[in-house]
Design a protein around this motif. Sequence first.
Motif, PDB file in Angstrom:
ATOM      1  N   MET A 139     -91.938 -69.325-121.338  1.00  0.00           N
ATOM      2  CA  MET A 139     -92.678 -68.189-121.002  1.00  0.00           C
ATOM      3  C   MET A 139     -94.031 -68.976-121.909  1.00  0.00           C
ATOM      4  O   MET A 139     -94.426 -68.904-122.229  1.00  0.00           O
ATOM      5  CB  MET A 139     -92.296 -67.506-121.826  1.00  0.00           C
ATOM      6  CG  MET A 139     -90.325 -66.827-121.258  1.00  0.00           C
ATOM      7  SD  MET A 139     -90.115 -65.991-122.471  1.00  0.00           S
ATOM      8  CE  MET A 139     -91.407 -63.962-121.663  1.00  0.00           C
ATOM      9  N   ARG A 140     -94.746 -69.487-121.238  1.00  0.00           N
ATOM     10  CA  ARG A 140     -96.088 -69.845-121.237  1.00  0.00           C
ATOM     11  C   ARG A 140     -96.793 -68.575-121.064  1.00  0.00           C
ATOM     12  O   ARG A 140     -98.932 -68.983-122.008  1.00  0.00           O
ATOM     13  CB  ARG A 140     -96.921 -70.208-119.759  1.00  0.00           C
ATOM     14  CG  ARG A 140     -95.737 -72.388-119.870  1.00  0.00           C
ATOM     15  CD  ARG A 140     -96.572 -72.929-118.563  1.00  0.00           C
ATOM     16  NE  ARG A 140     -95.757 -73.727-118.150  1.00  0.00           N
ATOM     17  CZ  ARG A 140     -95.172 -75.208-118.394  1.00  0.00           C
ATOM     18  NH1 ARG A 140     -97.041 -75.775-119.176  1.00  0.00           N
ATOM     19  NH2 ARG A 140     -94.904 -76.161-118.127  1.00  0.00           N
ATOM     20  N   ASN A 141     -96.779 -67.258-121.397  1.00  0.00           N
ATOM     21  CA  ASN A 141     -97.941 -66.376-121.204  1.00  0.00           C
ATOM     22  C   ASN A 141     -97.536 -65.938-123.038  1.00  0.00           C
ATOM     23  O   ASN A 141     -98.404 -64.506-123.086  1.00  0.00           O
ATOM     24  CB  ASN A 141     -98.063 -65.168-119.837  1.00  0.00           C
ATOM     25  CG  ASN A 141     -96.440 -64.952-120.059  1.00  0.00           C
ATOM     26  OD1 ASN A 141     -95.266 -65.335-120.171  1.00  0.00           O
ATOM     27  ND2 ASN A 141     -96.398 -63.705-119.730  1.00  0.00           N
ATOM     28  N   TRP A 142     -96.575 -66.393-123.724  1.00  0.00           N
ATOM     29  CA  TRP A 142     -96.584 -65.746-124.948  1.00  0.00           C
ATOM     30  C   TRP A 142     -96.956 -67.275-126.118  1.00  0.00           C
ATOM     31  O   TRP A 142     -97.255 -68.442-126.014  1.00  0.00           O
ATOM     32  CB  TRP A 142     -95.019 -65.787-125.238  1.00  0.00           C
ATOM     33  CG  TRP A 142     -93.851 -64.521-124.419  1.00  0.00           C
ATOM     34  CD1 TRP A 142     -94.101 -64.375-123.339  1.00  0.00           C
ATOM     35  CD2 TRP A 142     -93.918 -63.552-125.602  1.00  0.00           C
ATOM     36  NE1 TRP A 142     -93.783 -62.530-123.436  1.00  0.00           N
ATOM     37  CE2 TRP A 142     -93.831 -62.695-124.191  1.00  0.00           C
ATOM     38  CE3 TRP A 142     -93.961 -62.804-126.685  1.00  0.00           C
ATOM     39  CZ2 TRP A 142     -92.973 -61.443-125.056  1.00  0.00           C
ATOM     40  CZ3 TRP A 142     -93.246 -62.124-126.895  1.00  0.00           C
ATOM     41  CH2 TRP A 142     -93.264 -60.775-126.238  1.00  0.00           C
ATOM     42  N   ASP A 143     -97.661 -66.020-126.888  1.00  0.00           N
ATOM     43  CA  ASP A 143     -98.331 -67.272-127.995  1.00  0.00           C
ATOM     44  C   ASP A 143     -97.162 -67.597-129.468  1.00  0.00           C
ATOM     45  O   ASP A 143     -96.962 -66.720-129.624  1.00  0.00           O
ATOM     46  CB  ASP A 143     -99.844 -66.924-128.330  1.00  0.00           C
ATOM     47  CG  ASP A 143    -100.567 -67.411-127.168  1.00  0.00           C
ATOM     48  OD1 ASP A 143    -100.667 -67.848-126.524  1.00  0.00           O
ATOM     49  OD2 ASP A 143    -101.497 -66.556-127.062  1.00  0.00           O
ATOM     50  N   VAL A 144     -97.021 -68.516-130.559  1.00  0.00           N
ATOM     51  CA  VAL A 144     -96.455 -68.610-130.750  1.00  0.00           C
ATOM     52  C   VAL A 144     -97.768 -67.584-132.441  1.00  0.00           C
ATOM     53  O   VAL A 144     -98.424 -68.149-131.962  1.00  0.00           O
ATOM     54  CB  VAL A 144     -95.670 -69.714-131.426  1.00  0.00           C
ATOM     55  CG1 VAL A 144     -94.715 -69.741-132.835  1.00  0.00           C
ATOM     56  CG2 VAL A 144     -94.439 -70.014-130.094  1.00  0.00           C
ATOM     57  N   VAL A 145     -97.134 -67.026-133.225  1.00  0.00           N
ATOM     58  CA  VAL A 145     -97.539 -66.286-133.995  1.00  0.00           C
ATOM     59  C   VAL A 145     -96.955 -67.053-135.352  1.00  0.00           C
ATOM     60  O   VAL A 145     -95.634 -66.709-136.038  1.00  0.00           O
ATOM     61  CB  VAL A 145     -97.747 -64.885-134.228  1.00  0.00           C
ATOM     62  CG1 VAL A 145     -97.854 -64.679-135.702  1.00  0.00           C
ATOM     63  CG2 VAL A 145     -98.550 -64.686-133.384  1.00  0.00           C
ATOM     64  N   HIS A 146     -97.554 -67.938-136.395  1.00  0.00           N
ATOM     65  CA  HIS A 146     -96.809 -68.393-138.011  1.00  0.00           C
ATOM     66  C   HIS A 146     -98.163 -67.724-138.977  1.00  0.00           C
ATOM     67  O   HIS A 146     -99.440 -68.140-139.098  1.00  0.00           O
ATOM     68  CB  HIS A 146     -96.866 -69.963-137.771  1.00  0.00           C
ATOM     69  CG  HIS A 146     -96.562 -70.651-137.471  1.00  0.00           C
ATOM     70  ND1 HIS A 146     -95.533 -71.702-137.820  1.00  0.00           N
ATOM     71  CD2 HIS A 146     -94.901 -69.607-136.156  1.00  0.00           C
ATOM     72  CE1 HIS A 146     -93.998 -72.167-137.121  1.00  0.00           C
ATOM     73  NE2 HIS A 146     -94.382 -71.147-135.758  1.00  0.00           N
ATOM     74  N   LEU A 147     -97.186 -67.447-140.132  1.00  0.00           N
ATOM     75  CA  LEU A 147     -97.991 -67.199-141.225  1.00  0.00           C
ATOM     76  C   LEU A 147     -96.916 -68.210-142.403  1.00  0.00           C
ATOM     77  O   LEU A 147     -96.274 -68.209-142.860  1.00  0.00           O
ATOM     78  CB  LEU A 147     -97.310 -65.233-141.873  1.00  0.00           C
ATOM     79  CG  LEU A 147     -98.622 -64.995-142.623  1.00  0.00           C
ATOM     80  CD1 LEU A 147    -100.375 -65.229-142.411  1.00  0.00           C
ATOM     81  CD2 LEU A 147     -98.670 -63.583-143.048  1.00  0.00           C
ATOM     82  N   ASP A 148     -97.980 -69.133-142.493  1.00  0.00           N
ATOM     83  CA  ASP A 148     -97.468 -70.080-143.154  1.00  0.00           C
ATOM     84  C   ASP A 148     -97.505 -69.428-144.917  1.00  0.00           C
ATOM     85  O   ASP A 148     -98.183 -68.307-145.302  1.00  0.00           O
ATOM     86  CB  ASP A 148     -98.071 -71.710-143.229  1.00  0.00           C
ATOM     87  CG  ASP A 148     -99.334 -71.064-143.735  1.00  0.00           C
ATOM     88  OD1 ASP A 148    -100.027 -70.399-144.207  1.00  0.00           O
ATOM     89  OD2 ASP A 148    -100.118 -72.027-143.567  1.00  0.00           O
ATOM     90  N   GLU A 149     -96.870 -70.458-145.558  1.00  0.00           N
ATOM     91  CA  GLU A 149     -96.865 -70.222-147.382  1.00  0.00           C
ATOM     92  C   GLU A 149     -98.052 -69.404-148.044  1.00  0.00           C
ATOM     93  O   GLU A 149     -98.061 -68.721-148.274  1.00  0.00           O
ATOM     94  CB  GLU A 149     -95.744 -71.367-148.009  1.00  0.00           C
ATOM     95  CG  GLU A 149     -95.987 -71.216-149.585  1.00  0.00           C
ATOM     96  CD  GLU A 149     -95.039 -71.966-150.180  1.00  0.00           C
ATOM     97  OE1 GLU A 149     -94.229 -71.431-150.948  1.00  0.00           O
ATOM     98  OE2 GLU A 149     -95.292 -72.993-149.682  1.00  0.00           O
TER      99      GLU A 149
END
Length: 159
Positions: A139-149
Amino acid sequence: MKFSIRKATKEDMAQVLHLIHELAIFEKEENAVEVRVEDLVKDGFGPTPLFQCFVAETSEGIKGLALVYARYSTWKGPTLHLEDLIVTEKMRGTGMGTALLNEVIRYGHALGVKRINWEVLDWNEPAIAFYESKGANVMRNWDVVHLDEKGIQNYIRKI
């Protein structure tokens, strides 16, 4: 070279960590791995395991792994997340990746999950082609979202 797939044990975690470091180097994040063998043992084999790990083993040791954990989709229900599928460079093209993915799919099916999901870097075309050849929808139209420590700590300070 012949290999077998099995569930990982505590004793495998040093070799598992070695493969995790190999993946980090491949993904150009060689200094990002913070987990230690002790963490893997505690988190995967404690009273409430946080993950399940399958390993691909040859006569020379562990050369591949698939690490998964349970998730829940508000749209679908129980799901399984494939955190990493790693095959050491020397063993790519031997069917090891397919065998590990097969084990993950069987495991998810046995659990009755509604979906198995994972991420792949947009520049890793061989992996994208591999997953698509297995019927996965990249699914190339989704972005991964991260909130690191650090991001979590900053966020907490602001609320």
